[in-house]
Design an enzyme around this catalytic site. Structure first.
Site, PDB file in Angstrom:
ATOM      1  N   ASN A 245       0.830  -1.216   0.000  1.00 18.80           N
ATOM      2  CA  ASN A 245       0.000   0.000   0.000  1.00 18.80           C
ATOM      3  C   ASN A 245       0.861   1.261   0.000  1.00 18.80           C
ATOM      4  OD1 ASN A 245      -2.418  -1.528   0.136  1.00 18.80           O
ATOM      5  ND2 ASN A 245      -2.142  -1.752   2.335  1.00 18.80           N
TER       6      ASN A 245
ATOM      7  N   ARG B  86       7.911   6.815  -1.385  1.00 17.66           N
ATOM      8  CA  ARG B  86       7.880   6.493   0.041  1.00 17.66           C
ATOM      9  C   ARG B  86       8.613   5.189   0.337  1.00 17.66           C
ATOM     10  NH1 ARG B  86       3.206   5.634   2.811  1.00 17.66           N
ATOM     11  NH2 ARG B  86       4.274   6.280   4.711  1.00 17.66           N
TER      12      ARG B  86
ATOM     13  N   ARG C 164       3.675  -1.250   8.932  1.00 14.83           N
ATOM     14  CA  ARG C 164       4.780  -2.145   8.570  1.00 14.83           C
ATOM     15  C   ARG C 164       5.823  -2.251   9.681  1.00 14.83           C
ATOM     16  NH1 ARG C 164       3.610   1.814   5.485  1.00 14.83           N
ATOM     17  NH2 ARG C 164       2.502   1.552   3.516  1.00 14.83           N
TER      18      ARG C 164
ATOM     19  N   LYS D 167       1.177 -11.429  -3.425  1.00 19.11           N
ATOM     20  CA  LYS D 167       1.858 -10.578  -4.401  1.00 19.11           C
ATOM     21  C   LYS D 167       3.306 -10.315  -4.001  1.00 19.11           C
ATOM     22  CE  LYS D 167       2.614  -6.025  -5.966  1.00 19.11           C
ATOM     23  NZ  LYS D 167       2.571  -4.625  -5.538  1.00 19.11           N
TER      24      LYS D 167
ATOM     25  N   PRO E 152       3.821 -11.845 -10.606  1.00 19.14           N
ATOM     26  CA  PRO E 152       3.147 -11.092  -9.545  1.00 19.14           C
ATOM     27  C   PRO E 152       1.979 -10.295 -10.136  1.00 19.14           C
ATOM     28  CG  PRO E 152       5.530 -10.701  -9.534  1.00 19.14           C
ATOM     29  CD  PRO E 152       5.202 -11.383 -10.819  1.00 19.14           C
TER      30      PRO E 152
ATOM     31  N   ASP F 221      -0.452  -7.133  -9.743  1.00 21.62           N
ATOM     32  CA  ASP F 221      -0.860  -5.883  -9.109  1.00 21.62           C
ATOM     33  C   ASP F 221      -1.970  -5.280  -9.964  1.00 21.62           C
ATOM     34  OD1 ASP F 221       0.384  -4.882 -11.345  1.00 21.62           O
ATOM     35  OD2 ASP F 221       1.761  -3.568 -10.267  1.00 21.62           O
TER      36      ASP F 221
ATOM     37  N   HIS G  93      -1.938  -3.060 -12.180  1.00 25.30           N
ATOM     38  CA  HIS G  93      -1.569  -2.863 -13.581  1.00 25.30           C
ATOM     39  C   HIS G  93      -1.710  -4.159 -14.376  1.00 25.30           C
ATOM     40  CE1 HIS G  93      -0.061   1.102 -12.542  1.00 25.30           C
ATOM     41  NE2 HIS G  93       0.649   0.566 -11.575  1.00 25.30           N
TER      42      HIS G  93
ATOM     43  N   GLN H 154       5.519 -10.324 -17.657  1.00 22.50           N
ATOM     44  CA  GLN H 154       4.882  -9.460 -16.664  1.00 22.50           C
ATOM     45  C   GLN H 154       5.570  -8.104 -16.607  1.00 22.50           C
ATOM     46  OE1 GLN H 154       6.234  -8.323 -13.628  1.00 22.50           O
ATOM     47  NE2 GLN H 154       4.455  -7.840 -12.388  1.00 22.50           N
TER      48      GLN H 154
END
Length: 287
Positions: free
Chosen positions: A127, A132, A177, A221, A238, A240, A242, A277
């Site tokens: 997230n 960041r 986290r 993921k 993976p 996501d 997209h 991917q």
């Protein structure tokens, strides 16, 4: 002294692999080169019209005294996964769109990072956005890594990550986290540490995934990103937002859920499904 990787532009372009979400800590310099850290080495890479070259900035650091030129070269070639022949990748694609994307994004490669750094980088990615994530990883390095000079740090060892205080990480902006990082480090150490991570490479992909998702902060993921970008499973896809966006072009209607969609894509794209991917992901984020 610059060392030549002897790879043509269509085989490796730094601008295609370093800023596109596979790893998060390499930086482009004002002169157009790229700098990052591999173990205790500060590495600078540059593109030329015909190849890619690298040099080590801190060879005089005592941490690097016993590293041979051949070993250093092997670390750099491993990061860029140069043992994979891109011609084999292209030949494996049975989809015209992927062939065209490979032509459009020449020089894209699936990297192979240090598994420890990869795991904790992608735990930070949950997230989150690249800016960041990069800031969090830098905070981890400054808090528990070994200084290498000029603001560069070696990624922290597992025992140092395990000893980090949750409250310290919260103050550094890690949010939810914060507790996951020391917990995951302790779990890896309990299983055998770095050696356990390397043993995962010998497992079937599904078994490796199942082992990784037992770690704190690692869901399907993130486990797949770790498999693809650090454990050698270049057939791993993976998912996501997209990739899910374009999956409808490859997955029959009525097939839903992460695992079911993923299996369809891995079957459709073949032994280099992870490469496919990356091409589809780059196409999506470039729009």
């Amino acid at each position: 002294m610059w060392k030549d990787l002897k790879v043509p532009p269509e085989t490796l372009r730094l601008s295609m692999v370093l800023p596109t979400g596979q790893l998060f800590t390499w930086k482009e310099t004002k002169s157009g080169t790229w700098m990052g850290v591999i173990r205790s080495l500060i590495v600078e890479c540059k593109e030329t019209p015909t190849t890619t070259k690298y040099r080590i900035i801190n060879l005089d650091n005592p941490l690097n005294n016993k590293l041979s030129e051949e070993f250093i070269h092997s670390l750099v070639t491993h990061l860029f996964n140069l043992q994979v022949d891109t011609m084999h990748v292209i030949e494996s694609f049975k989809d015209d769109r992927l062939v065209k994307l490979h032509e459009k994004y020449k020089g894209l490669r699936v990297l192979q990072q240090d598994p420890v750094e990869c795991i904790f980088s992608f735990i930070c990615s949950a997230n989150n956005n690249i800016k960041r994530i990069t800031k969090m990883i830098q905070s981890l390095k400054e808090e528990a890594g070994i200084p290498l000079g000029n603001g560069w740090y070696q990624f922290p060892e597992l025992y140092k990550l395990a000893n980090l205080k949750t409250e310290t990480l919260r103050k550094l902006g890690f949010g939810f986290r914060a507790s996951r990082i020391p917990h995951a480090a302790k779990q890896i150490l309990d299983r055998g540490g770095v050696e356990w991570l390397h043993q995962l490479k010998k497992l079937p992909l599904e078994d490796c995934r199942n082992e990784l998702i037992q770690l704190s902060g690692v869901g399907p993921k993130i486990a797949d990103c770790i498999c693809l970008y650090s454990l050698g499973f270049i057939n791993c896809v993976p998912l996501d937002v997209h990739i899910l966006r374009v999956s409808s072009k490859y997955v029959p209607k009525g097939i839903n859920g992460y695992n079911n969609i993923q299996k369809q894509l891995e079957k459709r794209f073949g032994p280099y499904a992870g490469w496919a991917q990356c091409l589809l992901y780059l196409e999506q984020i470039s729009k």
